[in-house]
Design a protein around this motif. Structure first.
Motif, mmCIF file in Angstrom:
data_model
loop_
_atom_site.group_PDB
_atom_site.id
_atom_site.type_symbol
_atom_site.label_atom_id
_atom_site.label_comp_id
_atom_site.label_asym_id
_atom_site.label_seq_id
_atom_site.Cartn_x
_atom_site.Cartn_y
_atom_site.Cartn_z
ATOM 1 N N THR A 83 0.835 -1.301 0.295
ATOM 2 C CA THR A 83 0.240 -0.208 -0.131
ATOM 3 C C THR A 83 0.850 1.150 -0.041
ATOM 4 O O THR A 83 0.742 1.983 -0.616
ATOM 5 C CB THR A 83 -0.936 -0.062 1.083
ATOM 6 N N VAL A 84 1.788 1.336 0.785
ATOM 7 C CA VAL A 84 2.829 2.351 0.956
ATOM 8 C C VAL A 84 3.364 2.693 -0.214
ATOM 9 O O VAL A 84 3.692 3.665 -0.905
ATOM 10 C CB VAL A 84 3.489 2.116 2.229
ATOM 11 N N THR A 85 4.210 1.650 -0.980
ATOM 12 C CA THR A 85 4.785 1.628 -2.300
ATOM 13 C C THR A 85 3.755 2.097 -3.395
ATOM 14 O O THR A 85 4.393 3.017 -3.948
ATOM 15 C CB THR A 85 5.290 0.344 -2.557
ATOM 16 N N ASP A 86 2.665 1.831 -3.445
ATOM 17 C CA ASP A 86 1.710 2.124 -4.504
ATOM 18 C C ASP A 86 1.491 3.951 -4.428
ATOM 19 O O ASP A 86 1.608 4.314 -5.268
ATOM 20 C CB ASP A 86 0.505 1.364 -4.380
ATOM 21 N N ASN A 87 1.384 4.001 -3.196
ATOM 22 C CA ASN A 87 0.675 5.430 -2.862
ATOM 23 C C ASN A 87 2.161 6.478 -3.153
ATOM 24 O O ASN A 87 1.886 7.591 -3.815
ATOM 25 C CB ASN A 87 0.443 5.770 -1.506
ATOM 26 N N CYS A 88 3.085 5.953 -2.831
ATOM 27 C CA CYS A 88 4.466 6.878 -3.065
ATOM 28 C C CYS A 88 4.820 6.916 -4.499
ATOM 29 O O CYS A 88 5.196 7.697 -4.953
ATOM 30 C CB CYS A 88 5.669 6.328 -2.271
ATOM 31 N N ILE A 137 13.316 1.765 -1.470
ATOM 32 C CA ILE A 137 13.597 2.555 -0.339
ATOM 33 C C ILE A 137 13.988 3.959 -0.519
ATOM 34 O O ILE A 137 13.807 4.889 0.239
ATOM 35 C CB ILE A 137 14.591 1.644 0.365
ATOM 36 N N ALA A 138 14.706 4.174 -1.826
ATOM 37 C CA ALA A 138 15.447 5.358 -2.123
ATOM 38 C C ALA A 138 14.181 6.407 -2.435
ATOM 39 O O ALA A 138 14.113 7.538 -1.845
ATOM 40 C CB ALA A 138 16.057 5.529 -3.125
ATOM 41 N N MET A 139 12.989 5.768 -2.910
ATOM 42 C CA MET A 139 11.676 6.683 -3.266
ATOM 43 C C MET A 139 11.267 7.163 -1.803
ATOM 44 O O MET A 139 10.661 8.391 -1.651
ATOM 45 C CB MET A 139 10.887 5.906 -4.081
ATOM 46 N N LEU A 140 11.041 6.083 -1.159
ATOM 47 C CA LEU A 140 10.374 6.465 0.242
ATOM 48 C C LEU A 140 11.117 7.471 1.043
ATOM 49 O O LEU A 140 10.570 8.344 1.751
ATOM 50 C CB LEU A 140 10.360 5.096 1.105
ATOM 51 N N GLU A 141 12.650 7.295 0.977
ATOM 52 C CA GLU A 141 13.598 8.357 1.745
ATOM 53 C C GLU A 141 13.162 9.828 1.042
ATOM 54 O O GLU A 141 13.154 10.741 1.687
ATOM 55 C CB GLU A 141 14.860 7.982 1.603
ATOM 56 N N ASP A 142 13.012 9.947 -0.283
ATOM 57 C CA ASP A 142 12.711 11.217 -0.977
ATOM 58 C C ASP A 142 11.393 11.689 -0.634
ATOM 59 O O ASP A 142 11.272 13.012 -0.285
ATOM 60 C CB ASP A 142 12.786 11.091 -2.448
ATOM 61 N N ILE A 143 10.365 10.874 -0.468
ATOM 62 C CA ILE A 143 9.143 11.365 0.050
ATOM 63 C C ILE A 143 8.967 11.712 1.440
ATOM 64 O O ILE A 143 8.437 12.970 1.789
ATOM 65 C CB ILE A 143 8.203 10.419 -0.034
ATOM 66 N N LEU A 144 9.834 11.349 2.259
ATOM 67 C CA LEU A 144 10.015 11.812 3.894
ATOM 68 C C LEU A 144 10.581 12.913 3.741
ATOM 69 O O LEU A 144 10.303 13.888 4.675
ATOM 70 C CB LEU A 144 10.526 10.366 4.496
ATOM 71 N N SER A 145 11.769 13.104 3.093
ATOM 72 C CA SER A 145 12.568 14.312 3.260
ATOM 73 C C SER A 145 11.924 15.381 2.559
ATOM 74 O O SER A 145 12.061 16.757 2.919
ATOM 75 C CB SER A 145 13.936 14.226 2.377
ATOM 76 N N GLU A 171 5.999 6.375 7.407
ATOM 77 C CA GLU A 171 7.295 6.316 8.580
ATOM 78 C C GLU A 171 7.249 5.000 9.167
ATOM 79 O O GLU A 171 8.593 4.662 9.310
ATOM 80 C CB GLU A 171 6.982 7.174 9.512
ATOM 81 N N ALA A 172 6.234 4.051 9.003
ATOM 82 C CA ALA A 172 6.520 2.805 9.880
ATOM 83 C C ALA A 172 7.334 2.122 8.830
ATOM 84 O O ALA A 172 8.032 1.098 9.313
ATOM 85 C CB ALA A 172 4.911 2.160 9.818
ATOM 86 N N VAL A 173 6.948 1.904 7.485
ATOM 87 C CA VAL A 173 7.620 1.201 6.364
ATOM 88 C C VAL A 173 9.046 1.487 6.445
ATOM 89 O O VAL A 173 10.047 0.699 6.684
ATOM 90 C CB VAL A 173 6.916 1.263 5.087
ATOM 91 N N HIS A 174 9.298 3.002 6.481
ATOM 92 C CA HIS A 174 10.714 3.228 6.343
ATOM 93 C C HIS A 174 11.443 2.943 7.744
ATOM 94 O O HIS A 174 12.777 2.445 7.694
ATOM 95 C CB HIS A 174 10.860 4.705 6.297
ATOM 96 N N SER A 175 10.827 2.863 8.918
ATOM 97 C CA SER A 175 11.422 2.672 10.188
ATOM 98 C C SER A 175 11.847 1.132 10.234
ATOM 99 O O SER A 175 12.972 0.789 10.784
ATOM 100 C CB SER A 175 10.558 2.947 11.305
ATOM 101 N N LEU A 176 10.840 0.134 9.715
ATOM 102 C CA LEU A 176 11.263 -1.154 9.760
ATOM 103 C C LEU A 176 12.201 -1.536 8.723
ATOM 104 O O LEU A 176 13.045 -2.515 9.208
ATOM 105 C CB LEU A 176 9.799 -2.042 9.222
#
Length: 747
Positions: free
Chosen positions: A386-391, A439-447, A488-493
């Motif tokens: 879910t998180v990957t698709d939304n990002c 993971i690189a995409m998730l880090e960019d979205i969070l930043s 944040e949960a996915v990135h934290s894990l």
């Protein structure tokens, strides 16, 4: 009267003797200094300056010491050799020092034709016999007709000069003189003269650096003009890339090979580590070389060989290569190889080797086991998908729509540092296949979180939402607190597992630590579930599934046999931690020990295991094994003597004859196969040599030398990782964004 006549003479004679002694002492000192300098232990100029004694013609006694230039026979005072060298040699006074083209360098400075024509109109031409020595170039010295300098030929018409090319040759001659001056300027400041031994030593160090870089420096770089200029500046001759793929390469390889084979030969037994069988999920690419490292009981690692793979390897071929490698290392005594650890568990291959060799333990790499856990989460945990698709939706919208992407410009105008577009992996890439790009995409979205929240509140973005329903959906998503909590949960894990894998790669745990690593992972996963209000059941199920796929009975056996993990009971005894094992794991220990010892010793080994379980180890020795000290680099508490566990079994527990044989073989086994890392440019070059026997042989020798040096220094990292770590400026990044958001809110 006799006394009166003698007394005045004695001081005079004594004074002459002192003067002669002083001159001789000065001369001998300068000769000694020059001798050392010629051997490479002194100033460069002594090769051109020679101390000489000046004799008194009346008494034939030395009266002074001077320095003679060996190039032009001129003599100078010996009071200050350094100043003499500077004034006579470096400043061009000596006619024979430097370039042999000196006559042309003494010509007047050149000027452009336009400036010379201007001089012609504004000033008279000076001609005369005083300048006649400057009107002849080096062509005249070589036997050709006397030629004026290009400058004088342009300035004056009184002189009759005939060149084969006419007036057009004047510009060419001026360019020639410029080239000569440049060459002279390069040779005008030579480096210190080095002896042959110094030159050989310097090139040996240069070769070591080149081979150990393992591809970071290319062969072509050795012939770069700037590098050649550097060698000339320090007094070394130029090198050719051919020099580094011939005898020098063979010599360095032979030196490293002999040392490695001697260490392997001295060990009673060892473990073979193989890395590179499958896709390298750490570096998101295909590794083209399988590297074999020998792990010795004393904790050291020795590089054995590199095998070109070229693609995915079937299990049958892996088994064949592993069997040939073991035979090549052991010869007829195959029992010396007591274990194998591989980065990709070639199930059938390793199981077959273990069945065929009952004393052997075949393990899968713990590092790759933990990394594969990320793939399991991406495939089996709905939250990750879910998180990957939304990002994906957010990244594609802001990267592809120019009207929306322009909103970032407002923040750049107010000083916000934005790296650029959000990194988006390919459409078919997800955590179940390759976690890196996701993971690189998730880090960019969070930043970009705060910036994205400010953008969707902008009036111009709201206009875009009317025309584009996807923009409206993304705006609602960005303003939803639940979405950010999930990201944040996915990135934290992922960060949790990544930190553990980094520790595993740096610490290179032994087999006895595997159970504790998985216990630590379960505890951290439980805390993660509590922090983000996520059910523990699905997470535990995924972790247990991966644990079972990687588990080996040697984990449990090494855990209870290692004195490091002995626990003190109420009576003061230090006993093995059997209580922390499950019933099935206790059975695994019995089966493993029965298999690892000869059939006739199996009952004895099991009886000794029962004795070990009930009596344990002497408290004094147990405490000595468990002594810890703080690591000055990491600041963590570590075992003071990692070899103590094995040494206790070999010295203090000799009564356990059969069980001791198993213990000393299990306790040193490493749980990871990660060896040294090659440079990726070098790996690509190796791939190109796949069809060239000579090229592949040279590539393998370079890999061997580089690996041997890295393992000597216990350096398992790559140069790219070191550079990335140095260039990373993550500290304080969040504070910077928080400060900018306050200013950007007024946009």
């Amino acid at each position: 009267m006799s006394d009166v006549n003698v007394n005045p003479v004695e001081p005079l004679c004594s004074g002459e003797e002192m003067a002669v002694k002083a001159v001789n002492k000065r001369y001998e000192g300068l000769v000694a200094v020059r001798t050392k300098a010629i051997k490479g232990k002194g100033a460069w100029y002594w090769t051109h300056l020679e101390p000489i004694l000046i004799q008194n013609p009346e008494t034939d006694l030395p009266k002074a010491v001077k320095l003679k230039c060996t190039l032009c026979e001129a003599s100078f005072s010996a009071s200050n050799p350094s100043r003499t060298a500077t004034e006579h040699l470096k400043r061009g006074t000596c006619p024979n020092f430097g370039s042999p083209l000196r006559p042309i360098s003494q010509l007047p400075p050149l000027a452009s034709p336009s400036s010379q024509n201007h001089r012609k109109r504004s000033s008279p031409v000076q001609t005369g016999t005083s300048s006649s020595s400057q009107q002849f170039g080096f062509l005249g010295e070589m036997g050709y007709a006397p030629v004026q300098t290009a400058t004088q030929a342009i300035v004056t018409h009184q002189q009759h000069l005939v060149l084969s090319g006419g007036k057009d040759d004047l510009d060419a001659l001026a360019m020639l003189e410029d080239s000569v001056k440049k060459l002279k300027s390069m040779k005008g400041s030579p480096g210190p003269a080095l002896s042959k031994d110094q030159v050989d030593s310097a090139f040996s160090l240069l070769a070591d650096w080149f081979y150990e870089s393992c591809g970071t420096v290319t062969l072509s770089s050795l012939e770069h003009p700037k590098f050649k200029a550097f060698l000339n500046q320090v007094g070394l001759p130029a090198v050719s890339r051919k020099d580094f793929v011939g005898e020098k390469l063979d010599s360095k390889f032979e030196e490293a090979r002999v040392e490695s084979e001697a260490r392997i030969r001295d060990a009673a037994f060892f473990q073979v580590s193989s890395n590179g069988w499958g896709r390298d999920i750490c570096n998101y690419g295909e590794d083209s070389v399988i590297k074999f490292i020998v792990n010795l009981p004393n904790g050291t690692n020795v590089f054995h060989k590199a095998v070109y793979k070229g693609g995915l390897v079937p299990s049958e071929y892996a088994e064949e290569v592993l069997r040939d490698t073991i035979k090549g290392l052991c010869g007829n005594v195959v029992q010396r190889c007591v274990g194998i650890v591989s980065d990709k568990y070639k199930g059938k291959a390793l199981r077959n080797l273990e069945i065929q060799n009952h004393w052997m333990v075949s393990l899968s790499c713990q590092l790759h086991g933990f990394i594969s856990l990320l793939k399991d989460f991406g495939r089996e945990l709905p939250l990750f998908k879910t998180v990957t698709d939304n990002c994906f939706k957010i990244a594609n919208l802001f990267n592809s729509k120019s009207q929306i992407r322009n909103h970032f410009r407002k923040f750049r105008q107010h000083g916000v540092e934005l790296a650029g577009l959000i990194r988006v992996p390919s459409a078919d890439c997800n955590l179940s296949k390759n976690y890196g790009p996701v993971i690189a995409m998730l880090e960019d979205i969070l930043s970009y979180a705060r910036i994205l929240q400010l953008i969707v509140l902008d009036d111009s973005y709201k206009v875009s939402c009317i025309e584009d329903p996807v923009a409206k959906e993304v705006a609602e998503m960005i303003q939803d607190v639940g979405f950010w909590n999930d990201v944040e949960a996915v990135h934290s894990l992922v960060k949790l597992i990544k930190e553990m894998t980094d520790d595993i790669e740096a610490e290179r745990p032994l087999v006895g630590q595997c159970l504790l690593l998985w216990e630590e992972l379960r505890a951290k996963a439980k805390d993660w579930c509590a922090k983000f209000s996520i059910a523990e059941g699905p997470i535990e199920k995924i972790i247990d599934s991966r644990f079972k796929r990687n588990y080996h009975p040697a984990w449990s056996a090494a855990f209870v046999l290692d004195p490091l993990y002995l626990v003190r009971d109420a009576s003061g005894k230090y006993l093995p931690p059997f209580k922390r094992l499950t019933h099935d794991q206790e059975k695994d220990i019995d089966k493993l020990i029965t298999r690892l010892v000869p059939r006739e010793e199996a009952p004895i080994a099991l009886m000794e295991l029962m004795k070990w379980r009930s009596e344990g180890l002497d408290p004094l020795y147990a405490q000595a094994v468990q002594v810890k000290q703080r690591d000055p680099v990491t600041g963590r508490m570590k075992i003071a003597n990692p070899q103590s566990s094995r040494l206790v079994w070999e010295t203090c527990l000799k009564e356990f004859k059969s069980l001791g044989k198993v213990a000393v073989r299990l306790l040193f086994l490493q749980a990871t196969s990660c060896g040294f890392k090659c440079n990726w440019s070098f790996m690509r070059w190796v791939s190109l040599q796949g069809h060239s026997r000579v090229g592949m042989d040279r590539a393998q020798r370079m890999i061997f030398i580089a690996a041997h040096a890295k393992l000597e220094k216990r350096d398992f990292s790559s140069d790219e990782e070191k550079d990335a770590e140095m260039l990373t400026t993550a500290n304080g990044e969040d504070d910077m964004f928080n400060e900018v958001f306050v200013d950007a809110s007024s946009v």
